[in-house]
Design a protein around this motif. Structure first.
Motif, PDB file in Angstrom:
ATOM      1  N   LYS A 162       0.872  -1.189   0.075  1.00  0.00           N
ATOM      2  CA  LYS A 162       0.132  -0.033  -0.240  1.00  0.00           C
ATOM      3  C   LYS A 162       1.002   1.248  -0.009  1.00  0.00           C
ATOM      4  N   ALA A 163       1.911   1.108   0.785  1.00  0.00           N
ATOM      5  CA  ALA A 163       2.679   2.332   0.651  1.00  0.00           C
ATOM      6  C   ALA A 163       3.897   2.404  -0.441  1.00  0.00           C
ATOM      7  N   ASP A 164       3.807   1.544  -1.255  1.00  0.00           N
ATOM      8  CA  ASP A 164       4.697   1.273  -2.480  1.00  0.00           C
ATOM      9  C   ASP A 164       6.084   1.558  -2.194  1.00  0.00           C
ATOM     10  N   ILE A 165       6.391   0.541  -1.108  1.00  0.00           N
ATOM     11  CA  ILE A 165       7.914   0.382  -0.778  1.00  0.00           C
ATOM     12  C   ILE A 165       8.232  -0.880  -1.343  1.00  0.00           C
ATOM     13  N   ARG A 166       9.163  -0.855  -2.259  1.00  0.00           N
ATOM     14  CA  ARG A 166       9.674  -1.869  -3.054  1.00  0.00           C
ATOM     15  C   ARG A 166      10.920  -2.608  -2.605  1.00  0.00           C
ATOM     16  N   LEU A 167      11.542  -2.015  -1.496  1.00  0.00           N
ATOM     17  CA  LEU A 167      12.638  -2.519  -0.985  1.00  0.00           C
ATOM     18  C   LEU A 167      12.201  -3.508   0.276  1.00  0.00           C
ATOM     19  N   HIS A 168      12.666  -4.781   0.390  1.00  0.00           N
ATOM     20  CA  HIS A 168      12.260  -5.730   1.240  1.00  0.00           C
ATOM     21  C   HIS A 168      13.147  -5.627   2.753  1.00  0.00           C
ATOM     22  N   SER A 169      14.445  -4.760   2.872  1.00  0.00           N
ATOM     23  CA  SER A 169      15.122  -4.483   3.816  1.00  0.00           C
ATOM     24  C   SER A 169      15.783  -2.914   3.724  1.00  0.00           C
ATOM     25  N   PHE A 170      16.281  -2.578   4.915  1.00  0.00           N
ATOM     26  CA  PHE A 170      16.901  -1.410   4.943  1.00  0.00           C
ATOM     27  C   PHE A 170      18.274  -1.369   5.569  1.00  0.00           C
ATOM     28  N   VAL A 171      19.189  -0.373   5.236  1.00  0.00           N
ATOM     29  CA  VAL A 171      20.637  -0.420   5.345  1.00  0.00           C
ATOM     30  C   VAL A 171      20.641   0.686   6.463  1.00  0.00           C
ATOM     31  N   THR A 172      21.200   0.182   7.653  1.00  0.00           N
ATOM     32  CA  THR A 172      21.228   1.188   8.800  1.00  0.00           C
ATOM     33  C   THR A 172      21.702   2.419   8.456  1.00  0.00           C
ATOM     34  N   HIS A 173      22.867   2.631   7.941  1.00  0.00           N
ATOM     35  CA  HIS A 173      23.699   3.758   7.561  1.00  0.00           C
ATOM     36  C   HIS A 173      23.190   4.423   6.282  1.00  0.00           C
ATOM     37  N   GLN A 174      22.501   3.826   5.560  1.00  0.00           N
ATOM     38  CA  GLN A 174      22.187   4.482   4.285  1.00  0.00           C
ATOM     39  C   GLN A 174      20.959   5.346   4.229  1.00  0.00           C
ATOM     40  N   VAL A 175      21.069   6.477   3.766  1.00  0.00           N
ATOM     41  CA  VAL A 175      20.057   7.585   3.670  1.00  0.00           C
ATOM     42  C   VAL A 175      19.076   7.226   2.551  1.00  0.00           C
ATOM     43  N   TYR A 176      17.679   7.300   3.069  1.00  0.00           N
ATOM     44  CA  TYR A 176      16.626   7.297   2.233  1.00  0.00           C
ATOM     45  C   TYR A 176      15.462   8.421   2.182  1.00  0.00           C
ATOM     46  N   SER A 177      14.780   8.593   1.325  1.00  0.00           N
ATOM     47  CA  SER A 177      13.929   9.695   1.089  1.00  0.00           C
ATOM     48  C   SER A 177      13.174   9.843   2.456  1.00  0.00           C
ATOM     49  N   GLU A 178      12.993  11.198   2.597  1.00  0.00           N
ATOM     50  CA  GLU A 178      12.197  11.778   3.863  1.00  0.00           C
ATOM     51  C   GLU A 178      10.558  11.263   3.771  1.00  0.00           C
ATOM     52  N   ARG A 232      26.928  11.681  15.677  1.00  0.00           N
ATOM     53  CA  ARG A 232      27.391  12.114  14.429  1.00  0.00           C
ATOM     54  C   ARG A 232      28.520  11.647  13.814  1.00  0.00           C
ATOM     55  N   PHE A 233      29.419  10.797  14.384  1.00  0.00           N
ATOM     56  CA  PHE A 233      30.251  10.095  13.503  1.00  0.00           C
ATOM     57  C   PHE A 233      29.886   9.092  12.645  1.00  0.00           C
ATOM     58  N   SER A 234      28.876   8.414  13.481  1.00  0.00           N
ATOM     59  CA  SER A 234      28.320   7.162  12.614  1.00  0.00           C
ATOM     60  C   SER A 234      27.193   7.816  11.552  1.00  0.00           C
ATOM     61  N   TYR A 235      26.117   8.936  12.017  1.00  0.00           N
ATOM     62  CA  TYR A 235      25.496   9.350  11.303  1.00  0.00           C
ATOM     63  C   TYR A 235      25.623  10.890  10.902  1.00  0.00           C
ATOM     64  N   PRO A 236      26.599  11.228   9.887  1.00  0.00           N
ATOM     65  CA  PRO A 236      27.125  12.469   9.847  1.00  0.00           C
ATOM     66  C   PRO A 236      26.143  13.360   9.074  1.00  0.00           C
ATOM     67  N   LYS A 237      25.334  12.819   8.507  1.00  0.00           N
ATOM     68  CA  LYS A 237      24.056  13.576   7.617  1.00  0.00           C
ATOM     69  C   LYS A 237      22.568  13.702   8.702  1.00  0.00           C
ATOM     70  N   GLN A 269      26.205  -2.163   1.995  1.00  0.00           N
ATOM     71  CA  GLN A 269      25.444  -2.119   0.691  1.00  0.00           C
ATOM     72  C   GLN A 269      25.299  -3.030  -0.088  1.00  0.00           C
ATOM     73  N   LYS A 270      26.708  -3.631  -0.335  1.00  0.00           N
ATOM     74  CA  LYS A 270      26.539  -4.759  -1.360  1.00  0.00           C
ATOM     75  C   LYS A 270      25.928  -5.972  -0.815  1.00  0.00           C
ATOM     76  N   LYS A 271      26.049  -6.220   0.527  1.00  0.00           N
ATOM     77  CA  LYS A 271      24.996  -7.278   1.155  1.00  0.00           C
ATOM     78  C   LYS A 271      23.700  -6.813   0.987  1.00  0.00           C
ATOM     79  N   SER A 272      23.329  -5.668   1.312  1.00  0.00           N
ATOM     80  CA  SER A 272      21.917  -5.432   0.894  1.00  0.00           C
ATOM     81  C   SER A 272      21.610  -5.690  -0.354  1.00  0.00           C
ATOM     82  N   MET A 273      22.365  -5.143  -1.109  1.00  0.00           N
ATOM     83  CA  MET A 273      22.135  -5.475  -2.817  1.00  0.00           C
ATOM     84  C   MET A 273      21.734  -6.774  -3.112  1.00  0.00           C
ATOM     85  N   LYS A 274      22.571  -7.874  -2.454  1.00  0.00           N
ATOM     86  CA  LYS A 274      22.474  -9.242  -2.779  1.00  0.00           C
ATOM     87  C   LYS A 274      21.235  -9.790  -1.995  1.00  0.00           C
ATOM     88  N   LEU A 275      20.912  -9.300  -0.932  1.00  0.00           N
ATOM     89  CA  LEU A 275      19.810  -9.567  -0.156  1.00  0.00           C
ATOM     90  C   LEU A 275      18.548  -9.132  -0.873  1.00  0.00           C
TER      91      LEU A 275
END
Length: 627
Positions: free
Chosen positions: A28-44, A108-113, A404-410
Motif C-alpha cells: 500500500k505504501a509502494d515500498i519496493r525494498l524488502h529491507s533497509f541498510v542502517t547507515h544508508q540515507v533514504y527519502s524523507e 554524528r560520527f556514525s550518522y554525519p548527515k 550496501q553490497k550485502k543489502s543489494m544481494k539480499l
C-alpha cells in the motif's frame, strides 16, 4: 532519513501485527525494498508513507501508532548498543531532558548527515519542565512523546506525563510546546548546590589566560558585535573582531535565529555555527605551497560531500537571513569553518562567550580551512577526535560499502524469493481457495476449514461415449483431448466466478456459492453451462473426427465444504446435493443441460428459458427435471 529509523518501523510493524500485515503495508505504501541498510540515507517520504499505510491497514489511529513506535524504538536501538549511550546521558530525568538536544551530536560520527530536531527546556520546577520541540519533519510529535515516556520508565523508573500545550508552524518548522510532569526532586538539590557554590571563594583568572586556554572563543555583546576572538580563530579570520557575529556566521544548530534573546534562552543547547565566507587561500600560503598536490587531490571529493552534509543538516529553505538560505553566495563552501560549542552569558562582562572547537570531518578538511593540529587545544580531546575521527570515517565508509553490497544481494534474493513464492501461491490457490489456504498456513487444523453452506449450485459435465473413444485412441491422445477441453472450461470458470472443484476422468465439477457466498450462484452456474455447450463445437473426436458432445447436470442445495486430511489436501464438497447434481449429468441428454426444480426456483424471473422434461427416480427419490 537514515535506514536505522526505517528498519525500526519495519520491525515494529512485523512484531506487532505480523508478516502478512507488513506485506500489505509495503504494498500500500509502494515500498519496493524488502529491507533497509542502517547507515544508508533514504527519502524523507518513506516513514510517513509506511506509517500512514500501517494505520490504514491495521485500523490503528496514526498518532497512536507513532506513539507505540516511539516506545518500541528505545528497545530496538539496544541491539546496536545505543542504549548504553542513553543510559549515561544524565543522572536524573532532568539531566536527560536538558541534554536532549545534544543527543544526536554523540552519533554524528556514525550518522554525519543526521537532521535532528531541536529541544530546549524552560520553566523547570520540582514537578517537571516545559520542553520545546522544533523540527522540520511533520507528523513525528507522538513518536517523540512515546520515546520520552519510555525513557522515563526504562532508564529512571519514572512515569512522565506529557501534555501538549501548543503546536504551531514557525516558517517551515513545527514548534511544539509540551509540559513534562514528573517527580523532579533533583531540581531542588541542584538549586541548593548552586547557592552554596555562589558563597564559595573563586580563584582569580586573567582573561588573557582564559582566552589562551580556549583558542576558538568568540565574545560578543548584546548588539552582537564581536569584541574578542581566540588566537586559533584569529589565525584564519583576523578581521573578525568588530564585526557582528550574525553577519559573519550562520547558525546550523539549534533551529533558531542567531539573536541575543534566542541564545540566552538556550543555555543547555549545543551551538553549531559556520562561517559565511570561506577561509582565503592567501593566508598561511608559505606553509601550503608544498602541499598543493595533496589539497587538489582531496578538494573535489571531500569538499562536495561536506557541503552537501551541511546543506542536508540545516535545510535549503531556512528563511532567516543568518541561515543557509544564502549558501550559494558563499563561494567555496567546503572551505568554510564550522565551530561547535556552548554559549555562556558572562554577567561581569555583560557579554556572551562562545566556547567552541572546530568541526573537522577529515584531515583534508582541516588543511583546507588553514588549521593544523597544533592550533587545537591540548587540554581537551580536540586533537584526538580529529585523528580518530578520520580513521573511523574511513572504516565506516568501508563498512558501509560492504553493507550496501550485502543489502543489494539480499534485495536480489528477496525479489527472487518473492517471485518463487508468488508462483507457489498461484499453484496453491488453484487447488485450495485463498481464504482457506491462509487459515491452513496459520496452523489451523484442516477440519476447522469445513463449513456448512446452506445454498449452493453444483455443475457436473462429462463426455458422451468417453469409454468408446478411449478404446480407439492412444492414452496421449486422450490426455490431449481432455486438456484442450478442460483449459477451455477453466477459462469459463474464471469468467463466471465459479470455483473448479475437481476433474475425474472426463467428469468436470464446479460450484458457485462456495467458498465465496453469493445469491446468484444458480445464475452463474447456468451461464457457464450454456457457454460450455456452445464453446465445444470446434472440438473433434480423435477416434472418428466427429464433434465431441457433452452432458451437463445441475442441482442446488446444502453442502459441507472444506479440506479433509493432511496428505495432498484438496478443497472438497460433501452432501446429497453433490450426488444429485452428478445424477443429473449421468441421466441427461447429450448437448443438453439438465437441472432440478431446486435450481429452477432460483432462475424464475430471469433470462433463462427452461422446458419441463418430467420426473425420474434417483436413489428412491422422485425428482422433477427441467430441460
Amino acid at each position: 532519513m537514515y535506514g536505522l529509523l526505517c528498519e525500526s518501523l519495519h520491525d515494529f510493524i512485523k512484531e506487532s501485527y505480523g508478516e502478512d500485515v507488513w506485506k500489505l503495508v509495503r504494498e500500500k505504501a509502494d515500498i519496493r525494498l524488502h529491507s533497509f541498510v542502517t547507515h544508508q540515507v533514504y527519502s524523507e517520504s518513506v516513514i510517513p508513507r509506511i506509517a500512514k499505510a500501517a494505520s490504514g491497514v491495521t485500523g490503528t489511529p496514526y498518532n497512536e501508532l507513532m506513539n507505540s513506535w516511539g516506545i518500541y524504538f528505545l528497545g530496538f536501538v539496544g541491539k546496536y548498543g545505543y542504549d548504553k549511550i542513553l543510559k549515561v546521558l544524565g543522572r536524573h530525568v532532568r539531566d536527560f531532558v536538558n541534554g536532549l538536544d545534544n543527543l544526536h551530536e554523540y552519533l554524528r560520527f556514525s550518522y554525519p548527515k543526521v537532521q535532528p530536531p531541536t529541544f530546549f527546556c524552560q520553566e523547570e520546577s520540582t514537578t517537571g519542565v516545559t520542553l520545546h520541540y522544533r523540527s522540520k519533519r511533520k507528523g513525528y510529535l507522538y513518536y517523540a512523546m512515546g520515546q520520552l515516556r519510555q525513557m522515563g520508565k526504562q532508564f529512571y523508573d519514572t512515569d512522565i506525563h506529557v501534555e501538549v500545550l501548543s503546536e504551531q508552524m514557525v516558517g517551515d518548522y513545527s514548534h511544539v510546546t509540551m509540559r513534562l510532569n514528573f517527580d523532579n526532586s533533583a531540581y531542588r538539590y541542584i538549586m541548593k548546590e548552586e547557592e552554596e557554590e555562589e558563597d564559595q571563594d573563586i580563584l582569580p583568572m586573567t582573561s588573557d589566560f582564559f582566552f589562551e586556554v580556549f583558542p576558538f572563543n568568540i565574545v560578543f555583546r548584546q548588539d552582537m558585535v564581536v569584541h574578542n576572538v581566540g588566537s586559533g580563530l584569529a589565525t584564519v579570520f583576523p578581521d573578525l573582531d568588530g564585526k557582528k557575529i550574525n553577519e559573519a556566521f550562520l547558525l546550523a544548530r539549534p533551529l533558531v535565529e542567531l539573536t541575543w534573546s534566542m541564545i540566552t534562552s538556550h543555555p543547555n543547547n549545543l551551538f553549531e555555527i559556520m562561517s559565511k565566507e570561506p577561509v582565503k587561500k592567501e593566508r598561511n600560503l608559505h606553509n601550503r605551497v608544498q602541499n598543493t598536490d595533496y589539497e587538489n587531490a582531496n578538494r573535489t571529493a571531500d569538499g562536495d560531500v561536506e557541503l552537501m552534509a551541511f546543506q542536508s543538516l540545516i535545510g535549503e529553505d531556512y528563511k532567516d537571513s543568518n541561515s543557509a538560505n544564502a549558501i550559494e553566495s558563499w563561494g567555496d563552501g567546503s572551505r568554510c569553518l564550522k565551530l561547535k560549542g556552548q554559549m555562556r552569558y558572562m554577567p561581569e562582562w555583560e557579554s556572551i562567550i562562545f566556547l567552541g572547537t572546530p568541526v573537522m570531518e577529515s584531515l583534508s578538511a582541516m588543511f583546507r580551512t588553514g588549521l593544523y593540529i597544533n592550533d587545537l587545544s591540548m587540554h581537551d580531546s580536540s586533537r584526538d577526535l580529529v585523528l580518530a575521527g578520520t580513521q573511523q570515517s574511513e572504516e565506516l565508509k568501508r563498512a558501509l560499502i560492504q553493507e550496501q553490497k550485502k543489502s543489494m544481494k539480499l534485495e536480489e534474493s528477496m525479489k527472487l524469493l518473492d517471485y518463487e513464492m508468488k508462483k507457489t501461491d498461484d499453484l496453491l490457490y488453484r487447488m485450495i481457495p485463498k481464504p482457506v489456504a491462509k487459515r491452513l498456513r496459520k496452523g489451523e487444523p484442516s477440519v476447522n476449514t469445513c463449513e456448512v453452506f446452506p445454498d449452493v449450485t453444483i455443475l457436473f459435465s462429462d463426455v458422451v461415449g468417453f469409454t468408446r473413444i478411449c478404446s480407439r485412441i492412444t492414452p496421449m491422445q486422450v490426455v490431449t483431448m481432455l486438456n484442450t477441453m478442460y483449459t477451455l472450461f477453466d477459462t469459463l470458470s474464471e469468467k463466471h466466478h465459479v470455483f473448479k472443484v475437481e476433474t475425474i476422468g472426463d467428469a468436470y465439477m464446479v460450484v458457485a456459492g462456495a467458498p465465496d457466498k453469493t445469491t446468484f450462484h444458480a445464475h452463474n452456474i447456468c451461464d457457464m453451462a450454456l457457454d460450455m455447450v456452445g464453446s465445444i463445437d470446434h472440438l473433434k473426436d480423435p477416434s472418428n473426427g466427429n464433434h465431441i458432445q457433452i452432458r451437463v447436470g445441475i442441482h442446488s442445495g446444502m453442502v459441507v465444504a472444506g479440506v479433509v486430511g493432511h496428505k495432498m489436501p484438496r478443497y472438497g464438497l460433501h452432501g446429497d446435493t453433490v450426488h444429485t447434481a452428478s445424477a443429473m449429468e449421468s441421466n441427461g441428454k447429450e448437448m443438453h443441460i439438465q437441472l432440478t426444480s431446486a435450481t429452477y426456483e432460483h432462475l424464475k424471473g430471469g433470462h433463462f428459458i427452461c422446458e419441463r422434461r418430467g420426473t425420474i427416480i434417483i436413489k428412491q427419490h422422485t425428482v422433477m427435471l427441467c430441460l
